[in-house]
Write a protein that holds these residues in place. Structure first.
Motif, short mmCIF file in Angstrom:
data_model
loop_
_atom_site.label_atom_id
_atom_site.label_comp_id
_atom_site.label_asym_id
_atom_site.label_seq_id
_atom_site.Cartn_x
_atom_site.Cartn_y
_atom_site.Cartn_z
N TYR A 110 0.85 -1.19 0.00
CA TYR A 110 0.00 0.00 0.00
C TYR A 110 0.88 1.24 0.00
CZ TYR A 110 -3.48 3.48 1.26
OH TYR A 110 -4.29 4.60 1.25
N SER A 139 -2.20 5.32 -3.86
CA SER A 139 -3.37 4.45 -3.79
C SER A 139 -4.63 5.22 -3.45
CB SER A 139 -3.15 3.35 -2.74
OG SER A 139 -4.29 2.52 -2.67
N LYS A 154 -7.35 3.38 -2.48
CA LYS A 154 -8.06 2.47 -1.59
C LYS A 154 -7.89 2.91 -0.14
CE LYS A 154 -7.35 -1.55 -4.61
NZ LYS A 154 -6.77 -2.92 -4.71
N ASN A 155 -8.70 2.34 0.74
CA ASN A 155 -8.57 2.61 2.17
C ASN A 155 -7.25 2.06 2.68
OD1 ASN A 155 -11.07 3.88 2.35
ND2 ASN A 155 -12.15 1.95 2.79
#
Length: 320
Positions: A220, A225, A227-228
């Motif tokens: 991540y 990113s 996304k969460n």
């Protein structure tokens, strides 16, 4: 401290500053209001410049600023919020108790803060209103009974990045990952999270290594990113945590988990104060050196910086 007391918490857009304040507030257990601020183009200037004018000339916007309910305590964090806190303190005749996290360099009237908390490794003398603590306040709350499909054991690698003249190189990342992959020996899962300070070269290298090694199950990058962020999940499910010593906030977060924390640090990418910080944590058994990776840890201490700071605020406020 008691729910009859009320705090104003000044939060800017810096994630680290926000988490420090929220971590301390969670331990104070009082009612509070968040005062959200955003900066304008003047924010890069030193604090004394703001104070020559009106303390808030660097503020682009401020939300939820009304006097009711009035605060018993004002809490701020980071250099740029310091002058805002001092300005807010002036508008009340009774002078609320003013707490600041992190020493506000180049700021006039620092003695108007009732308490300033600064990391132990900073070269700041402790005074009546300046208190030094090991580590940064953290807002970590581990999640219990998380279901996941990662093969155990799960190792979580936290990668920092560049700061000032110190650069975290691709060579260092290669060394860290080679050691972790060798230790796992094709059994388990490696999860990686970088930081906003991680260079593009570093991110590219980590992505390449993920494509090469199946044991790297997830990467991540907060810089790229959408996304969460799985940060809290990964801290919760990890058996061991590895963190680069250039990020004091990441190291402090990891040392709140009561899990084996291995710190990778050296003078190539860590300043002297970062190195002193890492060595003090290892000396006091909050963390372990990277070369102990995979070894059993018989005694792991929890840093609890937020809790210790909250206790000191409570005692100081009570004695006012």
């Amino acid at each position: 401290m008691g729910k009859s007391k009320f705090a104003w918490a000044i939060l800017d857009t810096r994630t680290g500053n926000r988490n420090q304040i929220l971590g301390v507030l969670s331990q104070l257990k009082l009612r509070y209001r968040i005062i959200e601020i955003k900066y304008n183009f003047l924010a890069h200037l030193p604090n004394f410049f703001f104070q020559i004018f009106n303390n808030t000339i660097h503020i682009g916007s401020i939300k939820k600023l009304n006097k009711e309910p009035s605060p018993d305590i004002i809490i701020s964090c980071g250099r740029r919020t310091a002058t805002v806190a001092l300005e807010l303190k002036k508008i009340f005749n009774y002078k609320p108790f003013c707490v600041h996290l992190m020493y506000p360099q180049y700021t006039f009237l620092k003695n108007n803060f009732d308490l300033i908390f600064t990391p132990q490794h900073d070269r700041i003398k402790q005074k009546k209103n300046i208190k030094k603590f090991l580590g940064s306040p953290s807002n970590i709350k581990l999640i219990k009974n998380i279901e996941h499909s990662f093969i155990k054991p799960v190792f979580f690698l936290l990668v920092g990045g560049d700061h000032g003249n110190f650069k975290l190189s691709v060579r260092e990342i290669n060394k860290i990952l080679k050691s972790i992959i060798k230790r796992l020996d094709n059994r388990g899962s490696l999860l990686i999270t970088t930081s906003r300070r991680s260079s593009d070269h570093l991110i590219e290298r980590i992505n390449y290594l993920k494509s090469k090694y199946n044991i790297i199950k997830e990467v991540y990058h907060p810089k790229t990113s959408k996304k969460n962020n799985p940060y809290f999940r990964n801290l919760s499910i990890a058996k061991e945590i590895v963190v680069t010593g250039d990020s004091m906030s990441m190291v402090s977060d990891a040392c709140e988990t009561k899990k084996p924390v291995r710190i990778y640090y050296n003078k190539n990418f860590c300043s002297n104060k970062h190195i002193n910080f890492c060595e003090k944590l290892i000396e006091k058994n909050y963390a372990f050196s990277f070369d102990t990776l995979g070894e059993k840890c018989n005694k792991i201490k929890v840093l609890n910086t937020s809790k210790k700071i909250a206790a000191h605020i409570y005692e100081s406020y009570k004695n006012e």
